[in-house]
Motif scaffolding. Sequence first.
Motif, short mmCIF file in Angstrom:
data_model
loop_
_atom_site.label_atom_id
_atom_site.label_comp_id
_atom_site.label_asym_id
_atom_site.label_seq_id
_atom_site.Cartn_x
_atom_site.Cartn_y
_atom_site.Cartn_z
N MET A 150 0.85 -1.17 0.00
CA MET A 150 0.00 0.00 0.00
C MET A 150 0.90 1.24 0.00
SD MET A 150 -2.62 1.22 3.08
CE MET A 150 -3.67 -0.17 2.89
N GLN A 151 0.58 2.17 -0.84
CA GLN A 151 1.30 3.44 -0.87
C GLN A 151 0.59 4.40 0.10
OE1 GLN A 151 4.48 2.89 -2.78
NE2 GLN A 151 4.02 5.03 -2.81
N VAL A 152 1.36 5.02 0.97
CA VAL A 152 0.79 5.95 1.94
C VAL A 152 1.62 7.24 1.99
CG1 VAL A 152 -0.21 4.14 3.39
CG2 VAL A 152 2.11 4.92 3.85
N LYS A 153 1.02 8.27 2.56
CA LYS A 153 1.67 9.57 2.74
C LYS A 153 1.60 9.93 4.21
CE LYS A 153 1.28 14.32 1.11
NZ LYS A 153 0.52 15.20 0.20
N ALA A 154 2.74 10.25 4.81
CA ALA A 154 2.79 10.58 6.23
C ALA A 154 2.06 11.89 6.52
CB ALA A 154 4.24 10.68 6.70
N LYS A 155 1.24 11.87 7.56
CA LYS A 155 0.55 13.07 8.02
C LYS A 155 1.26 13.66 9.24
CE LYS A 155 -4.05 12.81 7.91
NZ LYS A 155 -5.40 12.24 8.19
N ALA A 156 2.17 12.87 9.81
CA ALA A 156 2.89 13.28 11.01
C ALA A 156 4.29 12.68 10.95
CB ALA A 156 2.16 12.78 12.25
N ARG A 157 5.15 13.11 11.85
CA ARG A 157 6.48 12.52 11.94
C ARG A 157 6.35 11.11 12.51
NH1 ARG A 157 10.54 16.25 14.63
NH2 ARG A 157 10.40 17.19 12.57
N ILE A 158 6.94 10.13 11.82
CA ILE A 158 6.84 8.73 12.21
C ILE A 158 8.25 8.17 12.32
CG2 ILE A 158 5.95 6.45 11.59
CD1 ILE A 158 3.96 7.87 9.75
N SER A 159 8.48 7.37 13.34
CA SER A 159 9.74 6.68 13.51
C SER A 159 9.43 5.28 14.02
CB SER A 159 10.63 7.42 14.51
OG SER A 159 11.86 6.74 14.66
N GLY A 160 9.98 4.29 13.34
CA GLY A 160 9.71 2.91 13.77
C GLY A 160 10.02 1.93 12.67
N THR A 162 8.82 1.54 9.85
CA THR A 162 8.84 2.13 8.50
C THR A 162 10.05 3.03 8.28
OG1 THR A 162 7.52 4.04 9.16
CG2 THR A 162 6.32 2.10 8.41
N GLY A 163 10.89 3.19 9.29
CA GLY A 163 12.01 4.12 9.21
C GLY A 163 11.57 5.47 9.74
N ASP A 164 12.37 6.48 9.51
CA ASP A 164 12.03 7.84 9.93
C ASP A 164 11.34 8.54 8.77
OD1 ASP A 164 13.20 7.44 12.40
OD2 ASP A 164 15.15 8.19 11.74
N ARG A 165 10.13 9.01 9.00
CA ARG A 165 9.34 9.67 7.96
C ARG A 165 8.88 11.03 8.45
NH1 ARG A 165 10.32 6.35 3.61
NH2 ARG A 165 10.18 4.21 4.35
N GLU A 166 8.88 11.98 7.55
CA GLU A 166 8.43 13.34 7.84
C GLU A 166 7.07 13.55 7.19
OE1 GLU A 166 9.99 15.67 9.74
OE2 GLU A 166 11.53 14.19 10.19
N PRO A 167 6.27 14.50 7.69
CA PRO A 167 4.98 14.78 7.05
C PRO A 167 5.17 15.07 5.56
CG PRO A 167 5.13 15.92 9.14
CD PRO A 167 6.49 15.33 8.87
N GLY A 168 4.35 14.43 4.74
CA GLY A 168 4.43 14.61 3.30
C GLY A 168 5.21 13.52 2.59
N ASP A 169 6.03 12.76 3.33
CA ASP A 169 6.78 11.66 2.72
C ASP A 169 5.82 10.59 2.24
OD1 ASP A 169 9.13 12.91 3.39
OD2 ASP A 169 9.72 11.47 4.95
N GLU A 170 6.05 10.09 1.02
CA GLU A 170 5.26 8.98 0.49
C GLU A 170 6.14 7.73 0.51
OE1 GLU A 170 3.27 9.69 -3.19
OE2 GLU A 170 2.51 11.62 -2.52
N PHE A 171 5.54 6.61 0.94
CA PHE A 171 6.30 5.37 1.04
C PHE A 171 5.37 4.18 0.97
CE2 PHE A 171 5.31 7.03 5.17
CZ PHE A 171 4.96 5.95 5.97
N GLU A 172 5.94 3.00 0.79
CA GLU A 172 5.16 1.78 0.67
C GLU A 172 5.29 0.94 1.93
OE1 GLU A 172 5.04 -2.04 -2.30
OE2 GLU A 172 5.69 -0.11 -3.09
N VAL A 173 4.17 0.40 2.38
CA VAL A 173 4.14 -0.49 3.53
C VAL A 173 3.23 -1.67 3.22
CG1 VAL A 173 4.58 1.30 5.26
CG2 VAL A 173 2.24 0.78 4.61
N GLU A 174 3.34 -2.73 4.01
CA GLU A 174 2.42 -3.86 3.87
C GLU A 174 1.01 -3.37 4.21
OE1 GLU A 174 3.59 -7.27 6.12
OE2 GLU A 174 5.61 -7.27 5.28
#
Length: 60
Positions: free
Chosen positions: A1-11, A13-25
């Motif tokens: 699934m392709q998703v876009k971060a709405k908040a800062r995420i760390s875990g 999925t790696g470190d993601r900033e708001p607006g980053d698009e990435f793929e997850v299960e």
Amino acid sequence: MQVKAKARISGATGDREPGDEFEVEDTLGQKLIDRNLVEKTGKASSAQRDKAPALEKPEQ
């Protein structure tokens, strides 16, 4: 699934900033959506692209 971060995420999925698009299960993506941390982008993930039938080129 392709998703876009709405908040800062760390875990996982790696470190993601708001607006980053990435793929997850799909299961992880749904959990992140449920927690309002990401939104689905609507873009096909690589797994979905692999399942899609290939378009044949017309003969010339």
